[in-house]
Design a protein around this motif. Structure first.
Motif, PDB file in Angstrom:
ATOM      1  N   MET A  48     -21.349  31.297 -25.767  1.00 35.74           N
ATOM      2  CA  MET A  48     -20.627  31.480 -24.524  1.00 35.74           C
ATOM      3  C   MET A  48     -21.330  32.526 -23.657  1.00 35.74           C
ATOM      4  SD  MET A  48     -18.251  29.244 -24.658  1.00 35.74           S
ATOM      5  CE  MET A  48     -19.483  28.241 -25.520  1.00 35.74           C
ATOM      6  N   HIS A  65     -16.157  30.746 -21.508  1.00 37.89           N
ATOM      7  CA  HIS A  65     -17.044  31.748 -20.926  1.00 37.89           C
ATOM      8  C   HIS A  65     -16.237  32.972 -20.479  1.00 37.89           C
ATOM      9  CE1 HIS A  65     -20.316  28.884 -21.021  1.00 37.89           C
ATOM     10  NE2 HIS A  65     -19.556  28.000 -20.398  1.00 37.89           N
ATOM     11  N   THR A 117     -24.349  26.406 -16.522  1.00 36.03           N
ATOM     12  CA  THR A 117     -24.317  26.674 -17.966  1.00 36.03           C
ATOM     13  C   THR A 117     -25.034  25.667 -18.846  1.00 36.03           C
ATOM     14  OG1 THR A 117     -22.226  25.455 -18.273  1.00 36.03           O
ATOM     15  CG2 THR A 117     -22.073  27.793 -17.688  1.00 36.03           C
TER      16      THR A 117
END
Length: 313
Positions: free
Chosen positions: A1, A26, A223
Motif C-alpha cells: 500500500m 492506501h 498506483t
C-alpha cells in the motif's frame, strides 16, 4: 500500500478518487483550502495551493509515493507545486483535459479529419511556457483554460524532479447532482420545455467519460502503472450533440428543437465545429480497458433527470 496525496479532491470525480484510494487500502492525504473536509480516516492538510509558503508549511516533512493534482490550471500553480513536492514524492499525476487539443486555442499539428487525436499532438516536454502572462487574473484564466493546462503540463514535465504523468480527460458526465458543470441539466431543461438548442450546421462528434470511470483511471494511473507523459482518458465511441440530445429525448418523451448557428456564433455545450476527439489507444496498450459511452450514457441521463427540478412530461 502507498502514501498518496491528492491536491483538491473535494468534489465530483476527485472526491470519488479519494474514497477509492482509501478503500483500496492506501494512506490518503488531501490538501485543500478547508471548505470541504475529506472522509474519516483521510489526513486533511489545509492550505491555499496558490501560496507557496502555505503549501510548503502544510506539507512539512511529509513524503508521498504519489501526488495526484486535481486542481492545477496554470504554469504558475505547477511551478509552486513542483518546488513544494520536489524530493517529497516519487510520482506526480496531474488531471488535465481534452481542451489541450482544441485547434481554436493553439497552433497544433494537424491530423486527418476524423482521426482520433493522439497524445503526441501536444508534447509537454516541448511546449513553450510563459510565466509572465496574467495567470492570476480569473477572467484571463477562464479565457485561456486550455493554454493554462498545456503550460502546467510543460512545467511538470521539464522541472518537476519526479516521474510525471498527465491524464487528459474527455468531457465528464454522470453522477446526477454531482455533475457541477450543469451541461446535462442544460439539455434536460431545454428538451423538456421545448427550448431551442443552438447547434452548428455540421456539428462534429466528441468523446466523453463517466465520472466513475475517470476516478478508476486516475487510481490506476497513480498506483498500478509507472507510465510517464500524457495519456488520454475517454470511453469508447464518438457522439455528437444530436446523439446526446436524442438520448435525453428518449428519457423525457420530448423531441429536441434545434436552431442552427452561423460561423462564430455561440452554440450549446458539446456542439463543435472543429475536430479534436481523442484516441484512447495508449491507455489501452498500457492495460486500462474502457467502457462504451453508449452503454452508460442512458443511465447518466436518467440520474440527471432525477436530480433536476424541471418537469419532464
Amino acid at each position: 500500500m502507498q502514501e498518496i496525496c491528492v491536491v483538491g479532491g473535494s468534489r465530483y470525480f476527485g472526491k470519488l478518487l479519494v474514497e477509492r484510494l482509501q478503500a483500496a487500502g492506501h494512506t490518503v492525504t488531501v490538501i485543500n483550502r478547508g471548505s470541504t473536509p475529506p472522509p474519516q480516516g483521510v489526513v486533511h492538510l489545509v492550505a491555499d495551493r496558490n501560496r507557496e509558503s502555505a503549501l510548503t508549511a502544510a506539507i512539512g516533512s511529509r513524503t508521498f509515493d504519489v501526488v495526484v493534482d486535481q486542481v492545477c490550471y496554470t504554469p504558475v500553480q505547477a511551478a509552486i507545486a513542483a518546488r513544494a513536492f520536489r524530493g517529497r514524492t516519487r510520482r506526480f499525476v496531474m488531471t488535465s483535459t481534452i481542451e489541450v487539443y482544441d485547434p481554436a486555442t493553439a497552433a497544433l499539428s494537424s491530423v486527418p479529419h476524423g482521426t482520433a487525436v493522439p497524445e503526441g499532438i501536444v508534447d509537454p516536454a516541448a511546449w513553450l511556457v510563459r510565466m509572465d502572462l496574467p495567470w492570476r487574473d480569473d477572467a484571463y484564466l477562464e479565457a485561456h483554460y486550455a493554454e493554462g493546462k498545456r503550460q502546467a503540463e510543460a512545467v511538470f514535465a521539464r522541472d518537476g524532479g519526479f516521474e510525471f504523468a498527465s491524464v487528459r480527460s474527455a468531457h465528464v458526465l454522470g453522477g446526477g447532482a454531482q455533475e457541477f458543470t450543469g451541461r446535462l441539466a442544460h439539455y434536460i431543461e431545454h428538451i423538456a420545455l421545448g427550448k431551442e438548442i443552438a447547434v452548428h450546421a455540421e456539428a462534429l462528434p466528441t468523446v466523453f467519460i463517466h465520472y466513475e470511470e475517470l476516478a478508476d483511471l486516475l487510481l490506476w494511473a497513480a498506483t498500478a502503472t509507472d507510465f510517464t507523459g500524457p495519456i488520454n482518458a475517454c470511453s469508447d465511441g464518438l457522439l455528437d450533440v444530436r446523439d446526446l440530445a436524442s438520448t435525453i429525448a428518449s428519457k423525457t418523451g420530448r423531441e429536441p428543437v434545434y436552431r442552427t448557428v452561423g460561423s462564430g456564433e455561440p452554440a450549446s455545450p458539446f456542439s463543435f465545429d472543429r475536430h479534436y476527439a481523442m484516441s484512447n489507444a495508449r491507455a489501452k496498450d498500457l492495460g486500462f480497458f474502457f467502457s462504451r459511452t453508449a452503454d452508460w450514457l442512458p443511465g447518466a441521463v436518467a440520474e440527471a433527470i432525477d436530480a433536476s427540478a424541471t418537469p419532464t412530461v
